[in-house]
Design a protein around this motif. Structure first.
Motif, mmCIF file in Angstrom:
data_model
loop_
_atom_site.group_PDB
_atom_site.id
_atom_site.type_symbol
_atom_site.label_atom_id
_atom_site.label_comp_id
_atom_site.label_asym_id
_atom_site.label_seq_id
_atom_site.Cartn_x
_atom_site.Cartn_y
_atom_site.Cartn_z
ATOM 1 N N LEU A 39 0.822 -1.195 0.000
ATOM 2 C CA LEU A 39 0.000 0.000 0.000
ATOM 3 C C LEU A 39 0.863 1.254 0.000
ATOM 4 N N ARG A 40 0.255 2.339 -0.428
ATOM 5 C CA ARG A 40 0.941 3.643 -0.431
ATOM 6 C C ARG A 40 0.024 4.667 0.223
ATOM 7 N N LEU A 41 0.538 5.382 1.200
ATOM 8 C CA LEU A 41 -0.246 6.401 1.886
ATOM 9 C C LEU A 41 -0.377 7.613 0.968
ATOM 10 N N ALA A 42 -1.603 7.892 0.514
ATOM 11 C CA ALA A 42 -1.803 8.890 -0.534
ATOM 12 C C ALA A 42 -2.437 10.184 -0.039
ATOM 13 N N GLY A 43 -2.951 10.216 1.201
ATOM 14 C CA GLY A 43 -3.526 11.458 1.672
ATOM 15 C C GLY A 43 -4.659 11.239 2.649
ATOM 16 N N VAL A 44 -5.516 12.252 2.754
ATOM 17 C CA VAL A 44 -6.607 12.273 3.721
ATOM 18 C C VAL A 44 -7.918 12.546 2.991
ATOM 19 N N ALA A 45 -8.956 11.823 3.378
ATOM 20 C CA ALA A 45 -10.276 11.965 2.744
ATOM 21 C C ALA A 45 -11.348 12.129 3.811
ATOM 22 N N GLY A 46 -12.452 12.709 3.398
ATOM 23 C CA GLY A 46 -13.586 12.820 4.297
ATOM 24 C C GLY A 46 -14.835 13.209 3.546
ATOM 25 N N TYR A 47 -15.964 13.076 4.227
ATOM 26 C CA TYR A 47 -17.252 13.452 3.647
ATOM 27 C C TYR A 47 -18.027 14.266 4.671
ATOM 28 N N GLU A 48 -18.181 15.529 4.376
ATOM 29 C CA GLU A 48 -18.847 16.448 5.285
ATOM 30 C C GLU A 48 -20.363 16.429 5.148
ATOM 31 N N GLY A 49 -20.871 15.879 4.060
ATOM 32 C CA GLY A 49 -22.301 15.957 3.786
ATOM 33 C C GLY A 49 -23.158 15.202 4.784
ATOM 34 N N ALA A 50 -22.578 14.220 5.495
ATOM 35 C CA ALA A 50 -23.352 13.464 6.474
ATOM 36 C C ALA A 50 -23.492 14.200 7.799
ATOM 37 N N LEU A 51 -22.822 15.324 7.935
ATOM 38 C CA LEU A 51 -22.815 16.040 9.211
ATOM 39 C C LEU A 51 -23.800 17.190 9.258
ATOM 40 N N ALA A 52 -24.374 17.557 8.144
ATOM 41 C CA ALA A 52 -25.316 18.679 8.083
ATOM 42 C C ALA A 52 -26.274 18.438 6.926
ATOM 43 N N HIS A 53 -27.406 19.157 6.961
ATOM 44 C CA HIS A 53 -28.406 18.933 5.912
ATOM 45 C C HIS A 53 -29.117 20.218 5.507
ATOM 46 N N ASP A 54 -28.502 21.356 5.828
ATOM 47 C CA ASP A 54 -29.073 22.626 5.402
ATOM 48 C C ASP A 54 -27.949 23.652 5.295
ATOM 49 N N GLY A 55 -28.299 24.861 4.920
ATOM 50 C CA GLY A 55 -27.302 25.888 4.698
ATOM 51 C C GLY A 55 -27.252 26.947 5.772
ATOM 52 N N THR A 56 -27.722 26.623 6.981
ATOM 53 C CA THR A 56 -27.691 27.593 8.069
ATOM 54 C C THR A 56 -26.256 27.831 8.527
ATOM 55 N N ASP A 57 -26.050 28.939 9.231
ATOM 56 C CA ASP A 57 -24.718 29.244 9.758
ATOM 57 C C ASP A 57 -24.228 28.144 10.688
ATOM 58 N N ALA A 58 -25.147 27.585 11.477
ATOM 59 C CA ALA A 58 -24.758 26.514 12.390
ATOM 60 C C ALA A 58 -24.265 25.287 11.626
ATOM 61 N N ALA A 59 -24.967 24.921 10.555
ATOM 62 C CA ALA A 59 -24.565 23.764 9.751
ATOM 63 C C ALA A 59 -23.223 24.012 9.080
ATOM 64 N N LEU A 60 -23.048 25.196 8.536
ATOM 65 C CA LEU A 60 -21.775 25.523 7.892
ATOM 66 C C LEU A 60 -20.645 25.518 8.911
ATOM 67 N N GLY A 61 -20.936 25.918 10.141
ATOM 68 C CA GLY A 61 -19.914 25.885 11.182
ATOM 69 C C GLY A 61 -19.492 24.463 11.514
ATOM 70 N N VAL A 62 -20.439 23.539 11.548
ATOM 71 C CA VAL A 62 -20.117 22.128 11.791
ATOM 72 C C VAL A 62 -19.216 21.600 10.680
ATOM 73 N N VAL A 63 -19.554 21.916 9.451
ATOM 74 C CA VAL A 63 -18.758 21.464 8.311
ATOM 75 C C VAL A 63 -17.348 22.056 8.379
ATOM 76 N N ARG A 64 -17.271 23.325 8.679
ATOM 77 C CA ARG A 64 -15.968 24.006 8.741
ATOM 78 C C ARG A 64 -15.070 23.397 9.822
ATOM 79 N N SER A 65 -15.650 23.118 10.970
ATOM 80 C CA SER A 65 -14.872 22.519 12.059
ATOM 81 C C SER A 65 -14.357 21.136 11.678
ATOM 82 N N TYR A 66 -15.196 20.376 11.010
ATOM 83 C CA TYR A 66 -14.776 19.039 10.572
ATOM 84 C C TYR A 66 -13.614 19.121 9.584
#
Length: 416
Positions: free
Chosen positions: A185-212
């Motif tokens: 194996l070769r370590l190629a980087g870091v991945a993630g999916y922020e879409g499972a952590l929020a479901h709207d465009g409120t400031d609170a949701a965007l803050g959760v995504v940003r922190s992640y």
């Protein structure tokens, strides 16, 4: 072979093959139906390419949205790094279609699938969120005689309450250490999916995504500090579905350094897929282009259904249901009406879909509405992924907003 449900019942194979030349009117086609507007698709491709260039990010669009070879190629032609897939089957399709670089946004721990991928390892990246997954990959690939190179692995960071992904930076770092210790194996980087952590465009949701996303950077920095990355390949940071790619660019794009001028070469890749057709529902309401500059996407997918019953003054039923239109992110939205025997559509205000059965949709209308059995309703749809999954072929229109749309081709899907 059975005819496609998207084609007129009497069409021959030759007539289907000649759609681009014949350009039949949409009114020749049966309902229920879902169409794709070429004008909107091209607009969305151009818009996303320009947005990524301005934001300083690359893109490996998620191919599961359409599972269509031509659209994947058009995304590559528009500058995409490669194509993202979600399952071993989708990965096999991408390899068969000669996609040059494929990102499997999932763990690959099925031995048969690992042996299948081994000869193509230089073209494929996969994810891992546990040491156990790394152990399985290492054990299987170590015995694969036709493995061409180490398989690239991105360490997936998740979050409590999210989807997959190591739940802490410390746990993810242990996964990175296991990958780095493997000769297969070769370590190629870091991945993630922020879409499972929020479901709207409120400031609170965007803050959760940003922190992640900031935690993703902390993981990347910890891997770098531990000296785990190899020196012979760029590192990839990837996140970004279709709902929050603006926040992904805000947080991750400053780390992009393709030439390695600040040290290690780093690429930042979005994985947004729904943009290519957009929709009139969930993504229309949450799209990052609605929160900032960069133009707008246009919905390219629409449903068409014939009124087959008006049993009550305020109710009509049409011949499309859950087997035809998506409903997981909201019911279809009646938009326009084409009266029986006519070719043009007119606005259809004050109509609302209230329920769906397998083959029918219930549409409530004002009792005074002029709508009769035989009329055709155009619907706006929500969620491209589950729209395409219901159709093995979709007629392509020149422009759904034209006075009389014409069918100029057929988009075939490969969902297995």
């Amino acid at each position: 072979m059975l005819a496609s449900k998207a084609m007129p019942l009497a069409y021959t194979a030759d007539e289907v093959a000649a759609l681009a030349e014949r350009r039949p009117p949409l009114t020749d086609f049966p309902t229920p139906l879902v169409t794709v507007s070429e004008a909107a698709v091209q607009h969305n491709l151009d818009t996303m390419a320009a947005w990524c260039a301005a934001a300083g990010v690359g893109i490996a669009p998620h191919g599961k949205t359409t599972m269509n070879r031509d659209l994947w190629q058009r995304q590559l032609d528009a500058g995409a790094w490669g194509i993202t897939v979600a399952t071993p089957w989708q990965l096999s399709v991408a390899l068969e279609w000669n996609i040059p670089r494929v990102l499997l946004a999932n763990a690959l721990v099925q031995p048969d699938a690992l042996r299948f991928v081994a000869p193509h390892a230089e073209r494929v990246l996969v994810w891992a969120d546990s040491v156990r997954a790394v152990e399985i990959m290492d054990a299987v690939l170590a015995t694969a005689d036709d493995r061409t190179s180490p398989l690239g692995v991105l360490v997936e960071l998740g979050a409590p309450g999210g989807r997959t992904g190591a739940r802490s930076v410390e746990d993810a770092l242990a996964v990175a250490e296991a990958v780095a210790a493997s000769a297969s194996l070769r370590l190629a980087g870091v991945a993630g999916y922020e879409g499972a952590l929020a479901h709207d465009g409120t400031d609170a949701a965007l803050g959760v995504v940003r922190s992640y996303l900031q935690r993703m950077l902390a993981l990347h920095d910890a891997i770098e500090a531990a000296g785990l990355y190899p020196d012979d390949a760029p590192t990839i940071l990837t996140a970004g579905g279709s709902a929050y790619f603006d926040v992904v660019a805000e947080v991750l794009a400053p780390r992009r350094d393709l030439a390695g001028e600040r040290g290690r070469a780093v690429d930042v890749l979005l994985r947004s897929g729904a943009y290519i057709t957009h929709d009139d529902g969930f993504y229309s309401g949450i799209t990052p282009l609605g929160r900032g500059p960069g133009g707008e996407f246009r919905s390219a997918i629409h449903g068409w259904a014939t009124v087959v019953s008006r049993p009550e003054p305020g109710l009509v039923l049409v011949d499309a249901g859950k087997r035809d239109f998506p409903y997981d992110e909201g019911l279809p939205v009646p938009q326009a009406l084409r009266r029986f025997g006519e070719r043009t559509v007119t606005r259809f205000p004050d109509a609302i879909a209230t329920a769906m059965n397998d083959q029918h949709t219930f549409v409530r209308v004002p009792e005074s509405a002029v709508v009769e059995v035989g009329d055709v309703i155009r619907f706006g749809l929500s969620h491209p992924c589950t729209t395409f999954d219901k159709w093995r072929a979709l007629p392509v229109l020149d422009d759904v907003t034209a006075e009389m749309p014409h069918v100029i081709g057929l988009l075939e899907t490969a969902f297995g």
